[in-house]
Scaffold this motif. Structure first.
Motif, PDB file in Angstrom:
ATOM      1  N   VAL A   1       0.852  -1.185   0.000  1.00 12.20           N
ATOM      2  CA  VAL A   1       0.000   0.000   0.000  1.00 12.20           C
ATOM      3  C   VAL A   1       0.888   1.235   0.000  1.00 12.20           C
ATOM      4  N   GLN A   2       0.623   2.155  -0.934  1.00 11.61           N
ATOM      5  CA  GLN A   2       1.369   3.403  -1.033  1.00 11.61           C
ATOM      6  C   GLN A   2       0.421   4.584  -0.846  1.00 11.61           C
ATOM      7  N   VAL A   3       0.837   5.544  -0.055  1.00 10.80           N
ATOM      8  CA  VAL A   3       0.059   6.768   0.131  1.00 10.80           C
ATOM      9  C   VAL A   3       0.321   7.694  -1.054  1.00 10.80           C
ATOM     10  N   LEU A   4      -0.752   8.261  -1.617  1.00 15.08           N
ATOM     11  CA  LEU A   4      -0.649   9.117  -2.788  1.00 15.08           C
ATOM     12  C   LEU A   4      -0.779  10.593  -2.420  1.00 15.08           C
ATOM     13  N   ALA A   5      -0.048  11.426  -3.138  1.00 13.58           N
ATOM     14  CA  ALA A   5      -0.223  12.869  -2.982  1.00 13.58           C
ATOM     15  C   ALA A   5      -1.443  13.351  -3.750  1.00 13.58           C
ATOM     16  N   ASP A   6      -1.739  12.696  -4.864  1.00  9.82           N
ATOM     17  CA  ASP A   6      -2.933  12.992  -5.650  1.00  9.82           C
ATOM     18  C   ASP A   6      -3.309  11.732  -6.426  1.00  9.82           C
ATOM     19  N   PHE A   7      -4.360  11.816  -7.204  1.00 11.48           N
ATOM     20  CA  PHE A   7      -4.893  10.616  -7.847  1.00 11.48           C
ATOM     21  C   PHE A   7      -3.922  10.045  -8.874  1.00 11.48           C
ATOM     22  N   HIS A   8      -3.638   8.759  -8.747  1.00 12.52           N
ATOM     23  CA  HIS A   8      -2.899   7.984  -9.749  1.00 12.52           C
ATOM     24  C   HIS A   8      -3.597   6.637  -9.873  1.00 12.52           C
ATOM     25  N   ALA A   9      -3.527   6.040 -11.034  1.00 10.51           N
ATOM     26  CA  ALA A   9      -4.149   4.738 -11.230  1.00 10.51           C
ATOM     27  C   ALA A   9      -3.351   3.930 -12.237  1.00 10.51           C
ATOM     28  N   HIS A  10      -3.461   2.619 -12.132  1.00  8.02           N
ATOM     29  CA  HIS A  10      -2.862   1.698 -13.090  1.00  8.02           C
ATOM     30  C   HIS A  10      -3.798   0.504 -13.173  1.00  8.02           C
ATOM     31  N   ARG A  11      -4.026   0.004 -14.374  1.00  8.50           N
ATOM     32  CA  ARG A  11      -5.020  -1.052 -14.559  1.00  8.50           C
ATOM     33  C   ARG A  11      -4.643  -2.359 -13.868  1.00  8.50           C
ATOM     34  N   GLN A  12      -3.399  -2.535 -13.468  1.00  9.11           N
ATOM     35  CA  GLN A  12      -3.003  -3.753 -12.757  1.00  9.11           C
ATOM     36  C   GLN A  12      -2.885  -3.538 -11.249  1.00  9.11           C
ATOM     37  N   LEU A  13      -3.254  -2.347 -10.786  1.00  8.11           N
ATOM     38  CA  LEU A  13      -3.208  -2.032  -9.364  1.00  8.11           C
ATOM     39  C   LEU A  13      -4.570  -1.499  -8.931  1.00  8.11           C
ATOM     40  N   TRP A  14      -4.691  -1.118  -7.665  1.00  7.28           N
ATOM     41  CA  TRP A  14      -5.956  -0.631  -7.111  1.00  7.28           C
ATOM     42  C   TRP A  14      -5.759   0.742  -6.497  1.00  7.28           C
ATOM     43  N   THR A  15      -6.482   1.724  -6.988  1.00 12.64           N
ATOM     44  CA  THR A  15      -6.547   3.023  -6.325  1.00 12.64           C
ATOM     45  C   THR A  15      -7.741   2.993  -5.386  1.00 12.64           C
ATOM     46  N   THR A  16      -7.519   3.386  -4.142  1.00 11.48           N
ATOM     47  CA  THR A  16      -8.566   3.291  -3.128  1.00 11.48           C
ATOM     48  C   THR A  16      -8.590   4.544  -2.265  1.00 11.48           C
ATOM     49  N   ALA A  17      -9.672   4.719  -1.533  1.00  9.68           N
ATOM     50  CA  ALA A  17      -9.674   5.692  -0.445  1.00  9.68           C
ATOM     51  C   ALA A  17      -8.712   5.208   0.637  1.00  9.68           C
ATOM     52  N   GLY A  18      -8.126   6.153   1.362  1.00  7.38           N
ATOM     53  CA  GLY A  18      -7.214   5.787   2.430  1.00  7.38           C
ATOM     54  C   GLY A  18      -7.923   5.637   3.758  1.00  7.38           C
ATOM     55  N   VAL A  19      -7.138   5.565   4.815  1.00  3.41           N
ATOM     56  CA  VAL A  19      -7.675   5.456   6.176  1.00  3.41           C
ATOM     57  C   VAL A  19      -8.142   6.816   6.669  1.00  3.41           C
ATOM     58  N   GLU A  20      -7.354   7.855   6.398  1.00  2.00           N
ATOM     59  CA  GLU A  20      -7.663   9.183   6.916  1.00  2.00           C
ATOM     60  C   GLU A  20      -8.523   9.956   5.931  1.00  2.00           C
ATOM     61  N   GLN A  21      -9.341  10.821   6.434  1.00  2.00           N
ATOM     62  CA  GLN A  21     -10.351  11.490   5.630  1.00  2.00           C
ATOM     63  C   GLN A  21      -9.759  12.184   4.416  1.00  2.00           C
ATOM     64  N   GLY A  22     -10.336  11.892   3.239  1.00  2.00           N
ATOM     65  CA  GLY A  22      -9.948  12.538   1.999  1.00  2.00           C
ATOM     66  C   GLY A  22      -8.705  11.991   1.342  1.00  2.00           C
ATOM     67  N   THR A  23      -8.038  10.989   1.950  1.00  2.00           N
ATOM     68  CA  THR A  23      -6.779  10.499   1.400  1.00  2.00           C
ATOM     69  C   THR A  23      -7.020   9.403   0.360  1.00  2.00           C
ATOM     70  N   LEU A  24      -5.979   9.152  -0.450  1.00  4.08           N
ATOM     71  CA  LEU A  24      -6.006   8.107  -1.467  1.00  4.08           C
ATOM     72  C   LEU A  24      -4.771   7.233  -1.327  1.00  4.08           C
ATOM     73  N   THR A  25      -4.903   5.972  -1.717  1.00  2.00           N
ATOM     74  CA  THR A  25      -3.760   5.071  -1.728  1.00  2.00           C
ATOM     75  C   THR A  25      -3.758   4.275  -3.025  1.00  2.00           C
ATOM     76  N   LEU A  26      -2.583   3.763  -3.372  1.00  2.00           N
ATOM     77  CA  LEU A  26      -2.416   2.838  -4.486  1.00  2.00           C
ATOM     78  C   LEU A  26      -1.967   1.519  -3.881  1.00  2.00           C
ATOM     79  N   ALA A  27      -2.557   0.427  -4.308  1.00  2.41           N
ATOM     80  CA  ALA A  27      -2.310  -0.838  -3.614  1.00  2.41           C
ATOM     81  C   ALA A  27      -2.280  -2.001  -4.579  1.00  2.41           C
TER      82      ALA A  27
END
Length: 502
Positions: A274-300
């Motif tokens: 799981v990686q914390v994102l500064a802004d939205f990124h996506a890749h079709r072989q990975l998962w972009t998700t909401a994070g734990v903290e409000q408003g955050t995003l992660t790549l996993a």
């Protein structure tokens, strides 16, 4: 009042993982006061199916963990509770929160392949990817809800709520029907990761008469322990409970993976990153998700087997002690004397997203022993991880720090192989108890006992790559990357036989 006479509050974190359930009591400084663990096994009733009894395993183990802890500790000191769990899972219940069938697990359960195809046609692959930040896969909950409607219509008709692992247990404690944003963001195609909310028209088409749970962030207090739950667990009635989340994200939280560019590697029954994102990124072989903290995003991303593969090998070898097997694997040396393993023994999630992939061992000779097989399996897991992390880098968010967590970090061989094959440094926290520790921190934050930015992490050691093996591993990695495309057709044919096909 002298400190010795003050009443020290405790925070209870509980995690229901794939291989075990763990609970921890901490104080507000992050000191561990007590722990408890119960082991369990996944039910695999058919090829491609992975299930648990949510009531008689998950909820019973929460009761058991609390009973063990409160036999040694005063439960009236508990000031907050948080639960994480394997996920995303699918638990459907009646109005009284009684499960109507065994829980369907996350990506290792691959039963809903047809429903993935159906939903892609219904809503459009590109539209699903655009709103959810990932393509539909066996990890998603939406296809499993549709599978239930298609294959077990009487169960679907009787269902009044649907949950993941952690939200089911939170409901059992509080009576509240909620789901944290992160888990919801893995319930594709039901959740819009940009708006961070449900998509009503898709919810109507997939969940039908079953209402969507209310959404909350992981550190939001969503209810308090009911009288009936208190009688079973010993947690005082009225104790605040926060929303919790999926185990891998709670584990990242426990290790301080909260800064953009931080990446967590979770060494467990499956391997998760799981990686914390500064802004939205996506890749079709990975998962972009909401994070734990409000408003955050992660790549996993996540692999379907890792520690579970090594445990399987240990069983094949007569339940040989893990210490013995690891010593023999160390002696086998880099490359395991010319063995390669594709670790797809339960299909694979990241990076190939192929539920019909199958485990492969190539290069075997009569000279090879069990140490070579264990070594090659560990190296195969590391090669698969390397493939995924190359995708992370290509997504546009550089990896700044790698923090390694989970039970697999307690040894030295596996972590060293990861650094050697990735060519990267890993930081290992002092406290490796994992997700339950992150849960306790969430509970402390939720109740206001500590500020939201609190980080309990202390670093124990750093694992540096050994350059001496880099050339050999680069060569083997190239062969590893070529092996799946060359054998995928054969894997799929064999998978069809395993499902009872011609």
């Amino acid at each position: 009042m002298p400190r010795s006479q003050r009443r020290i509050h405790m925070f209870l974190g509980i995690d229901l993982g794939t291989g075990s359930s763990k609970a921890v009591l901490t104080n507000s400084d992050g000191a561990i006061l007590d722990t408890a663990t119960i082991t369990h096994q996944v039910s695999l009733p058919r090829p491609g199916w992975a299930e648990f009894d949510a009531e008689n395993t998950w909820w019973a183990e929460v009761i058991g963990l609390c009973g063990e802890l409160f036999a040694r500790n005063d439960p009236t000191r508990v000031a907050g509770v948080s639960i994480s769990g394997m996920g995303p899972c699918l638990v459907v219940t009646d109005a009284a929160y009684t499960p109507l069938r065994p829980a369907i697990l996350y990506g290792i359960d691959t039963r809903a392949e047809q429903q993935i195809e159906d939903l892609n046609r219904e809503f459009g692959e590109d539209a699903i990817y655009s709103t959810g930040g990932k393509v539909l896969s066996s990890q998603a909950v939406g296809p499993k809800l549709r599978w239930l409607a298609d294959q077990e219509p009487e169960v679907f008709a009787a269902a009044r709520h649907w949950f993941s692992c952690s939200s089911f247990l939170t409901a059992k404690l509080t009576g509240e029907y909620i789901l944290d944003h992160h888990t919801a963001s893995q319930c594709d195609p039901l959740y819009d990761v940009h708006r961070q909310d449900w998509i009503p028209e898709r919810a109507d088409a997939i969940a039908g008469h079953i209402p969507m749970p209310a959404l909350a962030w992981s550190t939001d207090i969503v209810g308090t322990v009911t009288d009936s739950a208190s009688a079973l667990t010993g947690i005082p009635a009225g104790t605040p409970v926060c929303a919790g989340t999926v185990d891998a994200w709670a584990e990242g939280f426990s290790a301080g993976v909260r800064i953009p560019g931080d990446l967590m590697l979770m060494y467990g029954s499956t391997m998760f990153f799981v990686q914390v994102l500064a802004d939205f990124h996506a890749h079709r072989q990975l998962w972009t998700t909401a994070g734990v903290e409000q408003g955050t995003l992660t790549l996993a991303g996540g692999m379907s087997t890792s520690g579970s593969l090594i445990t399987w090998l240990a069983h094949l070898f007569g339940d040989a002690p893990m210490e013995t097997l690891m010593a023999e694997a160390l002696d086998a040396g880099p490359g395991a004397d010319g063995l390669l393993v594709l670790p797809y023994f339960a299909g694979e999630r990241s990076p190939i997203l192929d539920p019909d992939a199958r485990g492969t061992i190539i290069g075997l000779t009569l000279r090879h022993g069990r140490g070579h097989l264990v070594r090659a399996a560990l190296e195969g897991i590391c090669f698969g991880l390397r493939q995924s992390l190359e995708l992370f880098e290509s997504s546009g968010q550089p990896i700044q720090r790698i923090l390694a967590v989970g039970g697999g970090t307690q040894g030295t061989l596996w972590t060293q192989l990861v650094s050697d094959i990735l060519g990267r440094t890993q930081i290992i926290p002092e406290q490796t108890i994992g997700a339950s520790y992150g849960d306790a921190l969430m509970a402390a934050i939720a109740t206001g006992a500590v500020p939201p930015e609190t980080d309990w992490t202390c670093m124990a050691r750093v694992v540096e790559p050994d350059p001496a093996s880099a050339q050999q591993y680069d060569f083997l990695y190239e062969k590893y990357c070529q092996l799946y495309p060359a054998t995928a057709g054969h894997m799929h044919a064999l998978a069809k036989i395993q499902r009872g096909g011609a």
